[in-house]
Scaffold this motif. Structure first.
Motif, PDB file in Angstrom:
ATOM      1  N   ASN A 150       0.777  -1.204   0.134  1.00 37.81           N
ATOM      2  CA  ASN A 150      -0.047   0.074  -0.100  1.00 37.81           C
ATOM      3  C   ASN A 150       0.906   1.295  -0.050  1.00 37.81           C
ATOM      4  O   ASN A 150       0.297   2.533   0.341  1.00 37.81           O
ATOM      5  N   GLN A 151       2.171   1.316  -0.249  1.00 36.36           N
ATOM      6  CA  GLN A 151       3.185   2.290  -0.445  1.00 36.36           C
ATOM      7  C   GLN A 151       2.822   3.205  -1.551  1.00 36.36           C
ATOM      8  O   GLN A 151       2.507   2.652  -2.502  1.00 36.36           O
ATOM      9  N   ILE A 152       2.824   4.587  -1.217  1.00 33.29           N
ATOM     10  CA  ILE A 152       2.704   5.326  -2.692  1.00 33.29           C
ATOM     11  C   ILE A 152       3.892   6.183  -2.652  1.00 33.29           C
ATOM     12  O   ILE A 152       4.405   6.375  -1.575  1.00 33.29           O
ATOM     13  N   ASP A 153       4.030   6.428  -3.712  1.00 34.81           N
ATOM     14  CA  ASP A 153       5.316   7.366  -4.139  1.00 34.81           C
ATOM     15  C   ASP A 153       4.618   8.355  -5.083  1.00 34.81           C
ATOM     16  O   ASP A 153       3.604   8.418  -5.351  1.00 34.81           O
ATOM     17  N   GLU A 154       5.675   9.077  -5.622  1.00 31.52           N
ATOM     18  CA  GLU A 154       5.210  10.360  -6.418  1.00 31.52           C
ATOM     19  C   GLU A 154       4.593   9.778  -7.798  1.00 31.52           C
ATOM     20  O   GLU A 154       3.754  10.663  -8.379  1.00 31.52           O
ATOM     21  N   GLU A 155       4.926   8.874  -8.125  1.00 32.79           N
ATOM     22  CA  GLU A 155       4.065   8.222  -9.337  1.00 32.79           C
ATOM     23  C   GLU A 155       3.021   7.225  -9.284  1.00 32.79           C
ATOM     24  O   GLU A 155       2.382   6.948 -10.114  1.00 32.79           O
ATOM     25  N   GLY A 156       2.580   7.066  -7.851  1.00 31.32           N
ATOM     26  CA  GLY A 156       1.422   6.169  -7.437  1.00 31.32           C
ATOM     27  C   GLY A 156       1.761   5.016  -6.760  1.00 31.32           C
ATOM     28  O   GLY A 156       2.806   5.161  -5.969  1.00 31.32           O
ATOM     29  N   PHE A 157       1.004   4.086  -6.974  1.00 32.80           N
ATOM     30  CA  PHE A 157       1.368   2.724  -6.265  1.00 32.80           C
ATOM     31  C   PHE A 157       2.478   2.230  -6.732  1.00 32.80           C
ATOM     32  O   PHE A 157       2.789   1.966  -7.713  1.00 32.80           O
ATOM     33  N   ILE A 158       3.484   1.871  -5.749  1.00 27.68           N
ATOM     34  CA  ILE A 158       4.778   1.175  -6.132  1.00 27.68           C
ATOM     35  C   ILE A 158       4.366  -0.363  -6.582  1.00 27.68           C
ATOM     36  O   ILE A 158       4.835  -0.709  -7.749  1.00 27.68           O
ATOM     37  N   HIS A 159       3.543  -1.070  -6.023  1.00 24.25           N
ATOM     38  CA  HIS A 159       3.149  -2.567  -6.476  1.00 24.25           C
ATOM     39  C   HIS A 159       1.911  -2.402  -6.352  1.00 24.25           C
ATOM     40  O   HIS A 159       0.793  -1.399  -6.188  1.00 24.25           O
ATOM     41  N   ILE A 160       1.153  -3.776  -6.703  1.00 27.64           N
ATOM     42  CA  ILE A 160      -0.426  -4.051  -6.799  1.00 27.64           C
ATOM     43  C   ILE A 160      -0.758  -3.646  -5.116  1.00 27.64           C
ATOM     44  O   ILE A 160      -0.210  -4.183  -4.112  1.00 27.64           O
ATOM     45  N   PRO A 161      -1.699  -2.737  -4.997  1.00 29.94           N
ATOM     46  CA  PRO A 161      -2.508  -2.205  -3.682  1.00 29.94           C
ATOM     47  C   PRO A 161      -3.216  -3.275  -3.025  1.00 29.94           C
ATOM     48  O   PRO A 161      -3.941  -3.915  -3.935  1.00 29.94           O
ATOM     49  N   ILE A 162      -2.951  -3.702  -1.834  1.00 32.84           N
ATOM     50  CA  ILE A 162      -4.049  -4.417  -0.939  1.00 32.84           C
ATOM     51  C   ILE A 162      -5.269  -4.079  -1.193  1.00 32.84           C
ATOM     52  O   ILE A 162      -6.316  -4.974  -1.261  1.00 32.84           O
ATOM     53  N   TRP A 163      -5.730  -2.828  -1.232  1.00 34.10           N
ATOM     54  CA  TRP A 163      -7.084  -2.452  -1.445  1.00 34.10           C
ATOM     55  C   TRP A 163      -7.659  -2.875  -2.917  1.00 34.10           C
ATOM     56  O   TRP A 163      -8.832  -3.129  -2.859  1.00 34.10           O
ATOM     57  N   PHE A 164      -6.733  -2.740  -3.702  1.00 31.80           N
ATOM     58  CA  PHE A 164      -7.263  -3.364  -4.900  1.00 31.80           C
ATOM     59  C   PHE A 164      -7.857  -4.928  -5.018  1.00 31.80           C
ATOM     60  O   PHE A 164      -8.880  -5.225  -5.514  1.00 31.80           O
ATOM     61  N   ILE A 165      -6.958  -5.755  -4.477  1.00 31.17           N
ATOM     62  CA  ILE A 165      -7.112  -7.268  -4.340  1.00 31.17           C
ATOM     63  C   ILE A 165      -8.421  -7.467  -3.283  1.00 31.17           C
ATOM     64  O   ILE A 165      -9.191  -8.284  -3.895  1.00 31.17           O
ATOM     65  N   TRP A 166      -8.173  -6.679  -2.023  1.00 29.64           N
ATOM     66  CA  TRP A 166      -9.372  -7.050  -1.421  1.00 29.64           C
ATOM     67  C   TRP A 166     -10.667  -6.629  -1.884  1.00 29.64           C
ATOM     68  O   TRP A 166     -11.785  -7.115  -1.863  1.00 29.64           O
ATOM     69  N   GLY A 167     -10.515  -5.278  -2.738  1.00 25.35           N
ATOM     70  CA  GLY A 167     -11.876  -4.743  -3.440  1.00 25.35           C
ATOM     71  C   GLY A 167     -12.520  -5.911  -4.080  1.00 25.35           C
ATOM     72  O   GLY A 167     -13.623  -5.936  -4.529  1.00 25.35           O
TER      73      GLY A 167
END
Length: 103
Positions: free
Chosen positions: A54-71
């Motif tokens: 769930n890490q965010i950098d200046e370009e957006g999410f670094i990897h696949i976000p947990i919220w997406f999978i859980w969503g």
């Protein structure tokens, strides 16, 4: 007639319980993912290079976000709860019971 009313009441109670479980799931999803996104920055590997984060950098999410999978699972739960994912039809179980009782 009373038996039919009791049966309808039982179905209504079960449906209400399903809806309550869905809303608890939704609230848990929101609270946990808000916490993970803004408070606790972490990531972990599952399979090889498949990283969940769930890490965010200046370009957006670094990897696949947990919220997406859980969503995805939350959406499936919503479809099941509100009747859009009923593969066998609404009365499939009841029809099968009657069919097996005839045999």
């Amino acid at each position: 007639m009373e038996d039919l009313t009791d049966k309808k009441l039982m179905k209504a109670k079960l449906k209400i319980e399903e809806i309550k479980k869905f809303y608890k799931h939704l609230v848990t999803y929101l609270l946990v993912n808000l916490f993970l996104t803004f408070v606790w920055k972490f990531s972990f590997k599952l399979f090889g290079n498949f990283i969940i984060s769930n890490q965010i950098d200046e370009e957006g999410f670094i990897h696949i976000p947990i919220w997406f999978i859980w969503g995805i699972f939350l959406a499936l739960h919503a479809l099941k709860t509100f009747g859009f994912l009923n593969i066998f039809g609404r009365d499939w179980e009841e029809r099968k019971m009657k069919e097996f009782m005839k045999e």
